[in-house]
Design a protein around this motif. Structure first.
Motif, PDB file in Angstrom:
ATOM      1  N   LEU A 164       4.121 -18.274 -45.390  1.00 31.49           N
ATOM      2  CA  LEU A 164       3.326 -17.385 -44.549  1.00 31.49           C
ATOM      3  C   LEU A 164       3.255 -15.985 -45.140  1.00 31.49           C
ATOM      4  O   LEU A 164       2.186 -15.363 -45.168  1.00 31.49           O
ATOM      5  CB  LEU A 164       3.912 -17.322 -43.130  1.00 31.49           C
ATOM      6  CG  LEU A 164       3.720 -18.563 -42.263  1.00 31.49           C
ATOM      7  CD1 LEU A 164       4.465 -18.398 -40.944  1.00 31.49           C
ATOM      8  CD2 LEU A 164       2.261 -18.840 -42.018  1.00 31.49           C
ATOM      9  N   GLN A 165       4.393 -15.476 -45.621  1.00 31.68           N
ATOM     10  CA  GLN A 165       4.422 -14.134 -46.212  1.00 31.68           C
ATOM     11  C   GLN A 165       3.556 -14.069 -47.460  1.00 31.68           C
ATOM     12  O   GLN A 165       2.891 -13.060 -47.717  1.00 31.68           O
ATOM     13  CB  GLN A 165       5.858 -13.726 -46.522  1.00 31.68           C
ATOM     14  CG  GLN A 165       6.648 -13.410 -45.276  1.00 31.68           C
ATOM     15  CD  GLN A 165       8.120 -13.160 -45.556  1.00 31.68           C
ATOM     16  OE1 GLN A 165       8.597 -13.395 -46.663  1.00 31.68           O
ATOM     17  NE2 GLN A 165       8.842 -12.700 -44.540  1.00 31.68           N
ATOM     18  N   ALA A 166       3.524 -15.148 -48.240  1.00 35.93           N
ATOM     19  CA  ALA A 166       2.685 -15.183 -49.441  1.00 35.93           C
ATOM     20  C   ALA A 166       1.204 -15.084 -49.083  1.00 35.93           C
ATOM     21  O   ALA A 166       0.396 -14.578 -49.857  1.00 35.93           O
ATOM     22  CB  ALA A 166       2.950 -16.470 -50.231  1.00 35.93           C
ATOM     23  N   LYS A 167       0.861 -15.555 -47.907  1.00 38.70           N
ATOM     24  CA  LYS A 167      -0.529 -15.469 -47.437  1.00 38.70           C
ATOM     25  C   LYS A 167      -0.793 -14.170 -46.686  1.00 38.70           C
ATOM     26  O   LYS A 167      -1.876 -13.963 -46.159  1.00 38.70           O
ATOM     27  CB  LYS A 167      -0.847 -16.655 -46.536  1.00 38.70           C
ATOM     28  CG  LYS A 167      -0.792 -17.977 -47.265  1.00 38.70           C
ATOM     29  CD  LYS A 167      -1.890 -18.860 -46.770  1.00 38.70           C
ATOM     30  CE  LYS A 167      -1.889 -20.154 -47.525  1.00 38.70           C
ATOM     31  NZ  LYS A 167      -3.036 -20.308 -48.360  1.00 38.70           N
ATOM     32  N   GLY A 168       0.227 -13.309 -46.564  1.00 41.25           N
ATOM     33  CA  GLY A 168       0.045 -12.029 -45.899  1.00 41.25           C
ATOM     34  C   GLY A 168       0.243 -12.057 -44.396  1.00 41.25           C
ATOM     35  O   GLY A 168      -0.144 -11.130 -43.698  1.00 41.25           O
ATOM     36  N   VAL A 169       0.862 -13.121 -43.895  1.00 44.94           N
ATOM     37  CA  VAL A 169       1.117 -13.234 -42.464  1.00 44.94           C
ATOM     38  C   VAL A 169       2.509 -12.688 -42.172  1.00 44.94           C
ATOM     39  O   VAL A 169       3.486 -13.094 -42.787  1.00 44.94           O
ATOM     40  CB  VAL A 169       1.017 -14.710 -41.997  1.00 44.94           C
ATOM     41  CG1 VAL A 169       1.355 -14.843 -40.520  1.00 44.94           C
ATOM     42  CG2 VAL A 169      -0.361 -15.267 -42.301  1.00 44.94           C
ATOM     43  N   ALA A 170       2.590 -11.751 -41.235  1.00 41.33           N
ATOM     44  CA  ALA A 170       3.876 -11.159 -40.879  1.00 41.33           C
ATOM     45  C   ALA A 170       4.746 -12.196 -40.181  1.00 41.33           C
ATOM     46  O   ALA A 170       4.279 -12.968 -39.362  1.00 41.33           O
ATOM     47  CB  ALA A 170       3.670  -9.950 -39.976  1.00 41.33           C
ATOM     48  N   THR A 171       6.020 -12.214 -40.525  1.00 39.80           N
ATOM     49  CA  THR A 171       6.959 -13.144 -39.889  1.00 39.80           C
ATOM     50  C   THR A 171       8.171 -12.365 -39.399  1.00 39.80           C
ATOM     51  O   THR A 171       8.344 -11.195 -39.707  1.00 39.80           O
ATOM     52  CB  THR A 171       7.437 -14.215 -40.895  1.00 39.80           C
ATOM     53  OG1 THR A 171       8.102 -13.567 -41.966  1.00 39.80           O
ATOM     54  CG2 THR A 171       6.289 -15.045 -41.413  1.00 39.80           C
ATOM     55  N   GLY A 172       8.987 -13.041 -38.645  1.00 42.85           N
ATOM     56  CA  GLY A 172      10.227 -12.434 -38.201  1.00 42.85           C
ATOM     57  C   GLY A 172      10.134 -11.707 -36.870  1.00 42.85           C
ATOM     58  O   GLY A 172      11.133 -11.381 -36.270  1.00 42.85           O
ATOM     59  N   ARG A 173       8.962 -11.445 -36.404  1.00 41.85           N
ATOM     60  CA  ARG A 173       8.841 -10.811 -35.098  1.00 41.85           C
ATOM     61  C   ARG A 173       8.076 -11.732 -34.167  1.00 41.85           C
ATOM     62  O   ARG A 173       7.169 -12.447 -34.575  1.00 41.85           O
ATOM     63  CB  ARG A 173       8.165  -9.453 -35.195  1.00 41.85           C
ATOM     64  CG  ARG A 173       6.778  -9.529 -35.743  1.00 41.85           C
ATOM     65  CD  ARG A 173       6.193  -8.156 -35.953  1.00 41.85           C
ATOM     66  NE  ARG A 173       4.946  -8.350 -36.658  1.00 41.85           N
ATOM     67  CZ  ARG A 173       3.885  -7.637 -36.483  1.00 41.85           C
ATOM     68  NH1 ARG A 173       3.913  -6.632 -35.659  1.00 41.85           N
ATOM     69  NH2 ARG A 173       2.790  -7.887 -37.139  1.00 41.85           N
ATOM     70  N   ARG A 174       8.471 -11.703 -32.948  1.00 44.31           N
ATOM     71  CA  ARG A 174       7.829 -12.572 -31.970  1.00 44.31           C
ATOM     72  C   ARG A 174       6.898 -11.763 -31.099  1.00 44.31           C
ATOM     73  O   ARG A 174       7.187 -10.631 -30.750  1.00 44.31           O
ATOM     74  CB  ARG A 174       8.871 -13.247 -31.097  1.00 44.31           C
ATOM     75  CG  ARG A 174       9.687 -14.227 -31.878  1.00 44.31           C
ATOM     76  CD  ARG A 174      10.578 -14.987 -30.970  1.00 44.31           C
ATOM     77  NE  ARG A 174      11.267 -15.986 -31.770  1.00 44.31           N
ATOM     78  CZ  ARG A 174      11.786 -17.061 -31.285  1.00 44.31           C
ATOM     79  NH1 ARG A 174      11.716 -17.290 -30.002  1.00 44.31           N
ATOM     80  NH2 ARG A 174      12.384 -17.921 -32.049  1.00 44.31           N
ATOM     81  N   THR A 175       5.804 -12.368 -30.781  1.00 45.75           N
ATOM     82  CA  THR A 175       4.859 -11.737 -29.875  1.00 45.75           C
ATOM     83  C   THR A 175       4.970 -12.440 -28.539  1.00 45.75           C
ATOM     84  O   THR A 175       4.958 -13.662 -28.478  1.00 45.75           O
ATOM     85  CB  THR A 175       3.423 -11.900 -30.398  1.00 45.75           C
ATOM     86  OG1 THR A 175       3.411 -11.676 -31.789  1.00 45.75           O
ATOM     87  CG2 THR A 175       2.505 -10.920 -29.742  1.00 45.75           C
ATOM     88  N   THR A 176       5.103 -11.676 -27.499  1.00 49.05           N
ATOM     89  CA  THR A 176       5.172 -12.273 -26.180  1.00 49.05           C
ATOM     90  C   THR A 176       3.968 -11.816 -25.369  1.00 49.05           C
ATOM     91  O   THR A 176       3.451 -10.721 -25.570  1.00 49.05           O
ATOM     92  CB  THR A 176       6.458 -11.873 -25.433  1.00 49.05           C
ATOM     93  OG1 THR A 176       6.507 -10.454 -25.353  1.00 49.05           O
ATOM     94  CG2 THR A 176       7.692 -12.377 -26.152  1.00 49.05           C
ATOM     95  N   VAL A 177       3.555 -12.660 -24.489  1.00 47.33           N
ATOM     96  CA  VAL A 177       2.455 -12.324 -23.599  1.00 47.33           C
ATOM     97  C   VAL A 177       3.069 -11.655 -22.384  1.00 47.33           C
ATOM     98  O   VAL A 177       3.928 -12.217 -21.718  1.00 47.33           O
ATOM     99  CB  VAL A 177       1.675 -13.593 -23.175  1.00 47.33           C
ATOM    100  CG1 VAL A 177       0.587 -13.248 -22.181  1.00 47.33           C
ATOM    101  CG2 VAL A 177       1.115 -14.285 -24.394  1.00 47.33           C
ATOM    102  N   ARG A 178       2.636 -10.428 -22.121  1.00 43.42           N
ATOM    103  CA  ARG A 178       3.173  -9.693 -20.985  1.00 43.42           C
ATOM    104  C   ARG A 178       2.508 -10.157 -19.701  1.00 43.42           C
ATOM    105  O   ARG A 178       1.306 -10.395 -19.664  1.00 43.42           O
ATOM    106  CB  ARG A 178       2.949  -8.194 -21.146  1.00 43.42           C
ATOM    107  CG  ARG A 178       3.784  -7.587 -22.256  1.00 43.42           C
ATOM    108  CD  ARG A 178       3.486  -6.118 -22.401  1.00 43.42           C
ATOM    109  NE  ARG A 178       2.060  -5.969 -22.708  1.00 43.42           N
ATOM    110  CZ  ARG A 178       1.307  -4.958 -22.307  1.00 43.42           C
ATOM    111  NH1 ARG A 178       1.811  -3.985 -21.613  1.00 43.42           N
ATOM    112  NH2 ARG A 178       0.030  -4.899 -22.624  1.00 43.42           N
ATOM    113  N   ARG A 179       3.310 -10.255 -18.661  1.00 47.34           N
ATOM    114  CA  ARG A 179       2.787 -10.608 -17.350  1.00 47.34           C
ATOM    115  C   ARG A 179       2.113  -9.377 -16.761  1.00 47.34           C
ATOM    116  O   ARG A 179       2.659  -8.286 -16.790  1.00 47.34           O
ATOM    117  CB  ARG A 179       3.917 -11.066 -16.442  1.00 47.34           C
ATOM    118  CG  ARG A 179       3.451 -11.460 -15.052  1.00 47.34           C
ATOM    119  CD  ARG A 179       4.615 -11.932 -14.210  1.00 47.34           C
ATOM    120  NE  ARG A 179       5.193 -13.137 -14.737  1.00 47.34           N
ATOM    121  CZ  ARG A 179       4.800 -14.369 -14.398  1.00 47.34           C
ATOM    122  NH1 ARG A 179       3.814 -14.516 -13.556  1.00 47.34           N
ATOM    123  NH2 ARG A 179       5.385 -15.411 -14.906  1.00 47.34           N
TER     124      ARG A 179
END
Length: 125
Positions: A13-28
């Motif tokens: 993923l990093q080789a393709k330029g996609v950030a990893t290691g952080r999670r995105t959560t949907v806020r209520r």
């Protein structure tokens, strides 16, 4: 995923330029009672306006349950599923000419677990 697989996946993923290691959560949302529709919801609402009796997005299915049916546990399970998933309590209304979604309060599932109920009576009587 095992650790080695996860590391390999992250490096790809990093080789393709996609950030990893952080999670995105949907806020209520603080108030979901009258929210605008998502683009997908709006599309389905529009299609329903064009053909109200259409069944294009319905998936008919039937499940035959075998064994000892316990109505109280079944009802409790359905109530918990409805409580957890707002989408099962959401309806679309039109307000000021625009569709909005309204999430209804949690209410108990109606008791239709009586074996004499036509839907549950396997003999068809």
């Amino acid at each position: 995923m095992r650790d080695a697989e996860r590391r390999l996946f992250n490096s790809l993923l990093q080789a393709k330029g996609v950030a990893t290691g952080r999670r995105t959560t949907v806020r209520r949302l603080s108030d979901t009672r009258n929210s605008p529709l998502s683009y997908s919801q709006e599309r389905l609402w529009f299609l329903h306006q064009m053909e109200p009796e259409g069944a294009a997005y319905n998936i008919p299915a039937a499940i035959r349950l075998k064994g000892n049916f316990r109505p109280a546990e079944f009802r409790r399970t359905l109530n918990e599923i409805v409580r957890r998933h707002e989408v099962l309590r959401t309806r679309i209304l039109v307000k000021d000419g625009k569709p909005i979604q309204e999430v209804l309060d949690v209410t108990a599932v109606q008791d239709r677990t009586d074996p004499s109920h036509p839907v549950l009576n396997s003999k068809g009587s």
